[in-house]
Design an enzyme around this catalytic site. Structure first.
Site, PDB file in Angstrom:
ATOM      1  N   PRO A   2       2.323  -2.011  -3.294  1.00 30.78           N
ATOM      2  CA  PRO A   2       3.335  -0.979  -3.575  1.00 30.78           C
ATOM      3  C   PRO A   2       3.335   0.060  -2.462  1.00 30.78           C
ATOM      4  CG  PRO A   2       1.597  -0.985  -5.273  1.00 30.78           C
ATOM      5  CD  PRO A   2       1.233  -2.003  -4.257  1.00 30.78           C
ATOM      6  N   GLU A   3       4.511   0.428  -2.010  1.00 27.18           N
ATOM      7  CA  GLU A   3       4.626   1.449  -0.965  1.00 27.18           C
ATOM      8  C   GLU A   3       4.828   2.809  -1.643  1.00 27.18           C
ATOM      9  OE1 GLU A   3       5.087   1.117   2.593  1.00 27.18           O
ATOM     10  OE2 GLU A   3       4.738  -1.033   2.695  1.00 27.18           O
TER      11      GLU A   3
END
Ligand code: ZN
Length: 288
Positions: A2-3
């Site tokens: 996940p960014e």
């Protein structure tokens, strides 16, 4: 992984649901995910209340009562799921299906609240962690990471960016953007997109950037991350299916992962190049 926009979305979704809840019990079957023995961890968190949910770079911070905090890193495949009898919140988004299927075989930690709702930590690859720190320890931990400013904060100004760039004249711009000591949250995906937005090739040396290009890079970081957060906030299914890829925003990507396909602006075939071990995509026509 996940960014920043996905973690921000998780933060907002969880915040609405778990702030104010008191921890009745904790369980964990993966010792490496926690920084105390299970017995100690349990005895420390029992009875504490969740005061706030924050984010720093790609980490979540659960502020607890009595000056305790849980620093959470989801790494590649970690997931925090809140579930009660009436709702389930996955990846920051409420879903209707409920949480009858939880805990499952990927659930490695569970917080049980006094109202019998739960916060589950699921992790397929088991790289994620939930570390417990006092306020002072947390500040120390974060300081060790030498993190740059949050890209959407007022601290991240054009003057700041220029100052940092002037200290790294021989960096490739993509490497510079991905270095979290310069600015956090611009990973592999967003660095490619920012370069496209600014019309600069990711391999360009920092010292060759013109004033106008630096301005566009700055604007691009703010705009692209803000847009992505906005989209994450409105669409959910993509995030879950993509296991932490860019989620709904992936449809908006101009270059990242699109090598071999046509540029959405000029039709030229998107090329790829290796920079510092990472594959970077760019349009040889639009980007100089
Ligand atoms: Zn193009």
């Amino acid at each position: 992984m996940p960014e920043l926009p996905e973690v921000e979305t998780i933060k907002r979704g969880l915040g609405k649901n778990i702030v104010g809840k008191k921890i009745a019990d904790f369980d964990c079957d993966w010792q490496k995910a926690i920084n105390y023995s299970l017995k100690e961890y349990k005895s420390k968190v029992r009875g504490l209340q969740i005061k706030d949910v924050k984010r720093r770079a790609k980490m979540l911070i659960l502020n607890l009562s009595k000056n305790w905090n849980i620093l959470v890193h989801l790494k590649m495949t970690g997931q925090l799921v809140y579930g009660s009898k009436t709702k389930c919140v996955v990846g920051g988004h409420p879903i209707e299906e409920g949480y009858d299927c939880l805990p499952n075989r990927f659930t490695h930690a569970t917080f049980t609240f006094f109202d019998q709702s739960h916060l589950y930590f699921n992790d397929i690859r088991k790289f994620g962690w939930l570390r417990l720190f006092t306020d002072a320890e947390l500040a120390e931990e974060l300081a060790k990471l030498n993190l740059g400013p949050e890209p959407l904060s007022s601290e991240f100004t054009l003057a700041y960016l220029k100052g940092r760039l002037s200290k790294r004249p021989n960096n490739r711009i993509k490497q510079f953007l991905m270095d979290s000591s310069n600015v956090v949250g611009v990973g592999n995906i967003y660095s490619d997109e920012v370069c496209f937005y600014a019309k600069v090739k990711p391999i360009r040396l920092v010292k060759t950037l013109k004033e106008s290009e630096i301005k566009l890079i700055y604007k691009g970081i703010k705009k692209i991350l803000a847009d992505s957060i906005k989209l994450q906030g409105t669409t959910f299914s993509d995030y879950r299916n993509a296991q932490g890829e860019a989620g709904a925003f992936s449809k908006k990507l101009k270059v990242y992962g699109r090598y071999g396909q046509k540029c959405k602006i000029c039709g030229t075939i998107i090329k790829k190049i290796k920079i510092g071990g990472r594959t970077s995509s760019f349009c040889p026509q639009c980007q100089k």
